[in-house]
Design a protein around this motif. Sequence first.
Motif, PDB file in Angstrom:
ATOM      1  N   ARG A 196       0.953  -1.005  -0.066  1.00 47.40           N
ATOM      2  CA  ARG A 196      -0.042  -0.096   0.119  1.00 47.40           C
ATOM      3  C   ARG A 196       0.731   1.305   0.043  1.00 47.40           C
ATOM      4  O   ARG A 196       0.644   2.285  -0.710  1.00 47.40           O
ATOM      5  CB  ARG A 196      -0.886   0.233   1.230  1.00 47.40           C
ATOM      6  CG  ARG A 196      -2.021  -0.861   1.130  1.00 47.40           C
ATOM      7  CD  ARG A 196      -2.975  -0.878   2.366  1.00 47.40           C
ATOM      8  NE  ARG A 196      -4.020  -1.587   2.344  1.00 47.40           N
ATOM      9  CZ  ARG A 196      -4.772  -2.174   3.088  1.00 47.40           C
ATOM     10  NH1 ARG A 196      -4.353  -1.931   4.369  1.00 47.40           N
ATOM     11  NH2 ARG A 196      -5.900  -2.906   3.366  1.00 47.40           N
ATOM     12  N   GLU A 197       1.823   1.229   1.135  1.00 43.98           N
ATOM     13  CA  GLU A 197       2.874   2.292   0.780  1.00 43.98           C
ATOM     14  C   GLU A 197       3.403   2.711  -0.432  1.00 43.98           C
ATOM     15  O   GLU A 197       3.392   3.831  -0.968  1.00 43.98           O
ATOM     16  CB  GLU A 197       4.037   2.292   1.864  1.00 43.98           C
ATOM     17  CG  GLU A 197       4.895   3.175   1.984  1.00 43.98           C
ATOM     18  CD  GLU A 197       6.018   2.917   3.170  1.00 43.98           C
ATOM     19  OE1 GLU A 197       7.260   3.239   3.113  1.00 43.98           O
ATOM     20  OE2 GLU A 197       5.513   2.342   4.299  1.00 43.98           O
ATOM     21  N   LYS A 198       3.959   1.493  -1.098  1.00 42.73           N
ATOM     22  CA  LYS A 198       4.524   1.751  -2.561  1.00 42.73           C
ATOM     23  C   LYS A 198       3.323   2.264  -3.553  1.00 42.73           C
ATOM     24  O   LYS A 198       3.681   3.176  -4.497  1.00 42.73           O
ATOM     25  CB  LYS A 198       5.058   0.550  -2.954  1.00 42.73           C
ATOM     26  CG  LYS A 198       6.436   0.159  -2.529  1.00 42.73           C
ATOM     27  CD  LYS A 198       6.895  -1.205  -3.096  1.00 42.73           C
ATOM     28  CE  LYS A 198       8.217  -1.496  -2.258  1.00 42.73           C
ATOM     29  NZ  LYS A 198       8.947  -2.593  -2.784  1.00 42.73           N
ATOM     30  N   MET A 199       2.270   1.897  -3.295  1.00 42.73           N
ATOM     31  CA  MET A 199       1.165   2.391  -4.139  1.00 42.73           C
ATOM     32  C   MET A 199       0.773   3.772  -3.971  1.00 42.73           C
ATOM     33  O   MET A 199      -0.128   4.350  -4.535  1.00 42.73           O
ATOM     34  CB  MET A 199      -0.116   1.481  -4.299  1.00 42.73           C
ATOM     35  CG  MET A 199       0.115  -0.010  -4.616  1.00 42.73           C
ATOM     36  SD  MET A 199      -0.942  -1.088  -4.337  1.00 42.73           S
ATOM     37  CE  MET A 199      -2.083  -0.723  -5.865  1.00 42.73           C
TER      38      MET A 199
ATOM     39  N   LEU B 119      -3.505   5.905   1.436  1.00 40.68           N
ATOM     40  CA  LEU B 119      -3.653   6.215   2.527  1.00 40.68           C
ATOM     41  C   LEU B 119      -4.013   5.058   3.476  1.00 40.68           C
ATOM     42  O   LEU B 119      -4.810   4.474   3.133  1.00 40.68           O
ATOM     43  CB  LEU B 119      -4.782   7.423   2.550  1.00 40.68           C
ATOM     44  CG  LEU B 119      -4.584   8.622   2.017  1.00 40.68           C
ATOM     45  CD1 LEU B 119      -5.754   9.587   1.904  1.00 40.68           C
ATOM     46  CD2 LEU B 119      -3.326   9.394   2.462  1.00 40.68           C
ATOM     47  N   PRO B 120      -3.296   5.144   4.534  1.00 38.93           N
ATOM     48  CA  PRO B 120      -3.686   3.614   5.476  1.00 38.93           C
ATOM     49  C   PRO B 120      -4.999   3.613   6.003  1.00 38.93           C
ATOM     50  O   PRO B 120      -5.657   2.705   6.109  1.00 38.93           O
ATOM     51  CB  PRO B 120      -2.646   4.011   6.630  1.00 38.93           C
ATOM     52  CG  PRO B 120      -1.638   5.077   6.217  1.00 38.93           C
ATOM     53  CD  PRO B 120      -2.353   5.977   5.102  1.00 38.93           C
TER      54      PRO B 120
ATOM     55  N   LYS C 156      -7.811   4.984   4.563  1.00 41.52           N
ATOM     56  CA  LYS C 156      -8.686   5.034   3.064  1.00 41.52           C
ATOM     57  C   LYS C 156      -8.071   4.406   1.994  1.00 41.52           C
ATOM     58  O   LYS C 156      -7.914   4.996   1.052  1.00 41.52           O
ATOM     59  CB  LYS C 156      -9.328   6.421   2.807  1.00 41.52           C
ATOM     60  CG  LYS C 156     -10.309   6.919   3.898  1.00 41.52           C
ATOM     61  CD  LYS C 156     -11.066   7.963   3.154  1.00 41.52           C
ATOM     62  CE  LYS C 156     -12.291   8.006   4.279  1.00 41.52           C
ATOM     63  NZ  LYS C 156     -13.708   8.117   3.611  1.00 41.52           N
ATOM     64  N   PRO C 157      -7.556   3.244   2.091  1.00 39.21           N
ATOM     65  CA  PRO C 157      -6.924   2.667   0.919  1.00 39.21           C
ATOM     66  C   PRO C 157      -7.978   2.438  -0.401  1.00 39.21           C
ATOM     67  O   PRO C 157      -9.175   2.272  -0.283  1.00 39.21           O
ATOM     68  CB  PRO C 157      -6.592   1.521   1.252  1.00 39.21           C
ATOM     69  CG  PRO C 157      -7.713   0.719   2.374  1.00 39.21           C
ATOM     70  CD  PRO C 157      -7.994   2.356   2.977  1.00 39.21           C
ATOM     71  N   LYS C 158      -7.504   2.893  -1.606  1.00 41.38           N
ATOM     72  CA  LYS C 158      -8.068   3.077  -3.001  1.00 41.38           C
ATOM     73  C   LYS C 158      -8.268   1.591  -3.273  1.00 41.38           C
ATOM     74  O   LYS C 158      -9.178   1.053  -4.052  1.00 41.38           O
ATOM     75  CB  LYS C 158      -7.533   3.921  -3.722  1.00 41.38           C
ATOM     76  CG  LYS C 158      -8.389   3.680  -5.099  1.00 41.38           C
ATOM     77  CD  LYS C 158      -8.242   4.849  -5.967  1.00 41.38           C
ATOM     78  CE  LYS C 158      -8.974   4.906  -7.371  1.00 41.38           C
ATOM     79  NZ  LYS C 158      -8.295   5.819  -8.344  1.00 41.38           N
ATOM     80  N   TRP C 159      -6.973   0.933  -3.479  1.00 45.23           N
ATOM     81  CA  TRP C 159      -6.822  -0.692  -4.136  1.00 45.23           C
ATOM     82  C   TRP C 159      -7.219  -1.865  -3.372  1.00 45.23           C
ATOM     83  O   TRP C 159      -8.093  -2.485  -3.581  1.00 45.23           O
ATOM     84  CB  TRP C 159      -5.476  -0.640  -4.625  1.00 45.23           C
ATOM     85  CG  TRP C 159      -5.184   0.704  -5.907  1.00 45.23           C
ATOM     86  CD1 TRP C 159      -4.644   1.848  -5.683  1.00 45.23           C
ATOM     87  CD2 TRP C 159      -5.889   0.868  -7.033  1.00 45.23           C
ATOM     88  NE1 TRP C 159      -4.650   2.629  -6.719  1.00 45.23           N
ATOM     89  CE2 TRP C 159      -5.485   1.881  -7.629  1.00 45.23           C
ATOM     90  CE3 TRP C 159      -6.819   0.114  -7.869  1.00 45.23           C
ATOM     91  CZ2 TRP C 159      -5.589   2.469  -8.920  1.00 45.23           C
ATOM     92  CZ3 TRP C 159      -7.276   0.548  -9.062  1.00 45.23           C
ATOM     93  CH2 TRP C 159      -6.746   1.456  -9.534  1.00 45.23           C
ATOM     94  N   ILE C 160      -6.258  -1.714  -2.282  1.00 41.81           N
ATOM     95  CA  ILE C 160      -6.318  -3.071  -1.379  1.00 41.81           C
ATOM     96  C   ILE C 160      -7.188  -2.662  -0.237  1.00 41.81           C
ATOM     97  O   ILE C 160      -6.708  -1.921   0.525  1.00 41.81           O
ATOM     98  CB  ILE C 160      -4.945  -3.643  -1.155  1.00 41.81           C
ATOM     99  CG1 ILE C 160      -3.976  -3.868  -2.330  1.00 41.81           C
ATOM    100  CG2 ILE C 160      -4.978  -4.812  -0.116  1.00 41.81           C
ATOM    101  CD1 ILE C 160      -2.779  -4.235  -2.112  1.00 41.81           C
ATOM    102  N   LYS C 161      -8.388  -3.336  -0.165  1.00 44.64           N
ATOM    103  CA  LYS C 161      -9.283  -2.892   0.998  1.00 44.64           C
ATOM    104  C   LYS C 161      -9.059  -3.983   1.870  1.00 44.64           C
ATOM    105  O   LYS C 161      -9.083  -5.178   1.611  1.00 44.64           O
ATOM    106  CB  LYS C 161     -10.820  -2.893   0.483  1.00 44.64           C
ATOM    107  CG  LYS C 161     -11.009  -2.016  -0.711  1.00 44.64           C
ATOM    108  CD  LYS C 161     -11.336  -0.748  -0.525  1.00 44.64           C
ATOM    109  CE  LYS C 161     -11.542   0.175  -1.569  1.00 44.64           C
ATOM    110  NZ  LYS C 161     -12.327   1.229  -1.803  1.00 44.64           N
TER     111      LYS C 161
END
Length: 119
Positions: A94-97, A100-101, A103-108
Amino acid sequence: KTQLRRYIRYNQTAPEPAPAAVYDCGGLYIDHESHTCTLYSKPLSLTPLEFEILWYLCSRKGHVVSSEELFEAVWGEKYLDSNNTVMAHIARLREKMGELPRKPKWIKTVWGVGYKIDE
């Protein structure tokens, strides 16, 4: 001969479709053959494990994948209780993408169940 013919006729299974070699998840593009991943046309520098985690989640887009299933599929080992390996790798991914911790957009995160990538 009749029994053999019936056995062959009624026990044929349809061939499984070949898995996709490329996934495009609305801005997230991942290619398994070239082992590349881009997010909005910007290349992501991923470790082999991070790539496999993302690939596994994309291949099950829209479905929740438990930590146990993800660990056993990517690492190829039996999942042990209180193992934070998957959580740590997801956090780095998530950090590389640039997510935001909170409110993640990709990996929920599906609390108490696992992780998913929406369709």
